[in-house]
Motif scaffolding. Sequence first.
Motif, PDB file in Angstrom:
ATOM      1  N   THR A  22       0.773  -1.077  -0.025  1.00  0.00           N
ATOM      2  CA  THR A  22       0.046   0.074   0.078  1.00  0.00           C
ATOM      3  C   THR A  22       0.763   1.060   0.016  1.00  0.00           C
ATOM      4  O   THR A  22       1.686   1.298   0.822  1.00  0.00           O
ATOM      5  N   VAL A  23       0.596   2.130  -0.864  1.00  0.00           N
ATOM      6  CA  VAL A  23       1.200   3.430  -1.030  1.00  0.00           C
ATOM      7  C   VAL A  23       0.176   4.494  -1.151  1.00  0.00           C
ATOM      8  O   VAL A  23      -0.741   4.480  -1.589  1.00  0.00           O
ATOM      9  N   VAL A  24       0.248   5.412   0.032  1.00  0.00           N
ATOM     10  CA  VAL A  24      -0.450   6.713   0.029  1.00  0.00           C
ATOM     11  C   VAL A  24       0.306   8.142  -0.289  1.00  0.00           C
ATOM     12  O   VAL A  24       1.406   8.001   0.540  1.00  0.00           O
ATOM     13  N   LEU A  25       0.185   8.842  -1.254  1.00  0.00           N
ATOM     14  CA  LEU A  25       0.853   9.896  -1.425  1.00  0.00           C
ATOM     15  C   LEU A  25       0.025  11.076  -0.869  1.00  0.00           C
ATOM     16  O   LEU A  25      -1.263  11.297  -1.041  1.00  0.00           O
ATOM     17  N   ALA A  26       0.655  12.175  -0.590  1.00  0.00           N
ATOM     18  CA  ALA A  26      -0.027  13.628   0.166  1.00  0.00           C
ATOM     19  C   ALA A  26       0.555  14.583  -0.582  1.00  0.00           C
ATOM     20  O   ALA A  26       1.553  14.858  -0.721  1.00  0.00           O
ATOM     21  N   SER A  32      -4.507  13.653  -2.715  1.00  0.00           N
ATOM     22  CA  SER A  32      -4.308  12.451  -2.298  1.00  0.00           C
ATOM     23  C   SER A  32      -4.176  11.399  -3.297  1.00  0.00           C
ATOM     24  O   SER A  32      -4.979  11.319  -4.159  1.00  0.00           O
ATOM     25  N   ALA A  33      -3.226  10.337  -3.556  1.00  0.00           N
ATOM     26  CA  ALA A  33      -3.212   9.079  -4.169  1.00  0.00           C
ATOM     27  C   ALA A  33      -3.026   8.026  -3.328  1.00  0.00           C
ATOM     28  O   ALA A  33      -2.152   7.784  -2.572  1.00  0.00           O
ATOM     29  N   LEU A  34      -3.696   6.828  -3.641  1.00  0.00           N
ATOM     30  CA  LEU A  34      -3.645   5.654  -3.148  1.00  0.00           C
ATOM     31  C   LEU A  34      -3.718   4.566  -4.071  1.00  0.00           C
ATOM     32  O   LEU A  34      -4.307   4.463  -4.893  1.00  0.00           O
ATOM     33  N   CYS A  35      -2.923   3.573  -3.624  1.00  0.00           N
ATOM     34  CA  CYS A  35      -2.600   2.422  -4.513  1.00  0.00           C
ATOM     35  C   CYS A  35      -2.550   1.197  -3.690  1.00  0.00           C
ATOM     36  O   CYS A  35      -1.535   1.095  -2.808  1.00  0.00           O
ATOM     37  N   ILE A  36      -3.127   0.322  -3.632  1.00  0.00           N
ATOM     38  CA  ILE A  36      -3.067  -1.201  -3.204  1.00  0.00           C
ATOM     39  C   ILE A  36      -2.874  -2.090  -4.277  1.00  0.00           C
ATOM     40  O   ILE A  36      -3.583  -2.187  -5.036  1.00  0.00           O
ATOM     41  N   THR A  37      -1.778  -3.051  -4.357  1.00  0.00           N
ATOM     42  CA  THR A  37      -1.481  -4.043  -5.117  1.00  0.00           C
ATOM     43  C   THR A  37      -0.969  -5.188  -4.491  1.00  0.00           C
ATOM     44  O   THR A  37      -0.480  -5.286  -3.228  1.00  0.00           O
ATOM     45  N   ASP A  38      -1.335  -6.399  -5.098  1.00  0.00           N
ATOM     46  CA  ASP A  38      -0.622  -7.592  -4.712  1.00  0.00           C
ATOM     47  C   ASP A  38       0.642  -8.129  -5.478  1.00  0.00           C
ATOM     48  O   ASP A  38       1.118  -7.060  -6.210  1.00  0.00           O
ATOM     49  N   ASP A  39       1.176  -9.080  -5.389  1.00  0.00           N
ATOM     50  CA  ASP A  39       2.238  -9.489  -5.963  1.00  0.00           C
ATOM     51  C   ASP A  39       2.277  -9.765  -7.685  1.00  0.00           C
ATOM     52  O   ASP A  39       3.377 -10.130  -8.253  1.00  0.00           O
ATOM     53  N   SER A  40       1.186  -9.756  -7.890  1.00  0.00           N
ATOM     54  CA  SER A  40       0.793 -10.119  -9.296  1.00  0.00           C
ATOM     55  C   SER A  40       1.197  -9.274 -10.531  1.00  0.00           C
ATOM     56  O   SER A  40       1.604  -9.583 -11.418  1.00  0.00           O
ATOM     57  N   PHE A  41       1.278  -7.956 -10.000  1.00  0.00           N
ATOM     58  CA  PHE A  41       1.469  -6.868 -11.036  1.00  0.00           C
ATOM     59  C   PHE A  41       2.218  -5.866 -10.242  1.00  0.00           C
ATOM     60  O   PHE A  41       2.380  -5.683  -8.855  1.00  0.00           O
ATOM     61  N   HIS A  42       3.182  -5.066 -10.844  1.00  0.00           N
ATOM     62  CA  HIS A  42       3.963  -3.849 -10.190  1.00  0.00           C
ATOM     63  C   HIS A  42       2.839  -2.768  -9.730  1.00  0.00           C
ATOM     64  O   HIS A  42       1.656  -2.752 -10.222  1.00  0.00           O
ATOM     65  N   PHE A  44       0.729   0.508  -9.582  1.00  0.00           N
ATOM     66  CA  PHE A  44      -0.119   1.191 -10.490  1.00  0.00           C
ATOM     67  C   PHE A  44      -0.112   0.450 -11.898  1.00  0.00           C
ATOM     68  O   PHE A  44      -0.287   0.925 -12.702  1.00  0.00           O
ATOM     69  N   GLY A  45      -0.229  -0.818 -11.919  1.00  0.00           N
ATOM     70  CA  GLY A  45      -0.245  -1.623 -12.742  1.00  0.00           C
ATOM     71  C   GLY A  45      -1.808  -2.228 -13.058  1.00  0.00           C
ATOM     72  O   GLY A  45      -2.657  -1.363 -12.730  1.00  0.00           O
ATOM     73  N   LYS A  46      -1.960  -3.463 -13.731  1.00  0.00           N
ATOM     74  CA  LYS A  46      -3.188  -3.898 -14.050  1.00  0.00           C
ATOM     75  C   LYS A  46      -3.991  -4.266 -12.784  1.00  0.00           C
ATOM     76  O   LYS A  46      -5.161  -4.216 -12.998  1.00  0.00           O
ATOM     77  N   SER A  47      -3.420  -5.025 -11.720  1.00  0.00           N
ATOM     78  CA  SER A  47      -4.236  -5.537 -10.743  1.00  0.00           C
ATOM     79  C   SER A  47      -3.747  -4.712  -9.692  1.00  0.00           C
ATOM     80  O   SER A  47      -3.077  -4.738  -8.701  1.00  0.00           O
ATOM     81  N   MET A  48      -4.552  -3.722  -9.093  1.00  0.00           N
ATOM     82  CA  MET A  48      -4.715  -2.795  -8.303  1.00  0.00           C
ATOM     83  C   MET A  48      -5.761  -2.099  -7.800  1.00  0.00           C
ATOM     84  O   MET A  48      -6.850  -2.026  -8.879  1.00  0.00           O
ATOM     85  N   ILE A  49      -5.972  -1.537  -6.572  1.00  0.00           N
ATOM     86  CA  ILE A  49      -7.179  -0.804  -6.050  1.00  0.00           C
ATOM     87  C   ILE A  49      -6.288   0.689  -5.761  1.00  0.00           C
ATOM     88  O   ILE A  49      -5.295   0.939  -5.393  1.00  0.00           O
ATOM     89  N   GLY A  50      -7.286   1.607  -6.358  1.00  0.00           N
ATOM     90  CA  GLY A  50      -6.594   3.015  -5.944  1.00  0.00           C
ATOM     91  C   GLY A  50      -7.623   3.995  -6.548  1.00  0.00           C
ATOM     92  O   GLY A  50      -8.672   3.818  -6.608  1.00  0.00           O
ATOM     93  N   SER A  51      -6.861   5.304  -5.998  1.00  0.00           N
ATOM     94  CA  SER A  51      -7.637   6.659  -6.138  1.00  0.00           C
ATOM     95  C   SER A  51      -6.694   7.655  -6.506  1.00  0.00           C
ATOM     96  O   SER A  51      -5.661   7.642  -5.829  1.00  0.00           O
TER      97      SER A  51
END
Length: 149
Positions: A22-26, A32-42, A44-51
């Motif tokens: 999980t990465v949160v930028l301020a 704010s920018a949020l990204c959560i990903t698993d090990d399947s992709f990098h 901000f790649g294809k497999s992520m949740i974010g805003s």
Amino acid sequence: MYQQDLAAAKVAISERRGVWTTVVLAGQGGFSALCITDDSFHLFGKSMIGSVGRPAVGAPLAPRELRASALGTGTMDAGNISLAAGEAGSAVVGMTYKSKTQGEVAATVSMGRFALWLPGEELRNASSEGMEVQVKYDDGTTGTLKLSL
């Protein structure tokens, strides 16, 4: 659209738990920018949740308040993940959630942001029903707040 905001933003939260990152930028003006990903992709790649963006609410956040910008459950290759993230008032130094399945889950609070996540679908309806969290303040006191969108 947010290129300049992203370039000027600072990392508020960066954590890895198991396969999840999980990465949160301020940034300025509540950006704010949020990204959560698993090990399947990098990240901000294809497999992520974010805003990304600024809060729709224009009122300044009080020192003892929390304002959620992400609240619920998402699915990626590694499975379901429950998430609560958003803005933290200047007096908020800690936050925990009493999970039915995981016990006490601690959020990370940094640079006016918070992020809390756990495996599973426990927070599936939290965006509409809300969720209670325990908050620790900079004067050592604690309280209970209800997060909702």
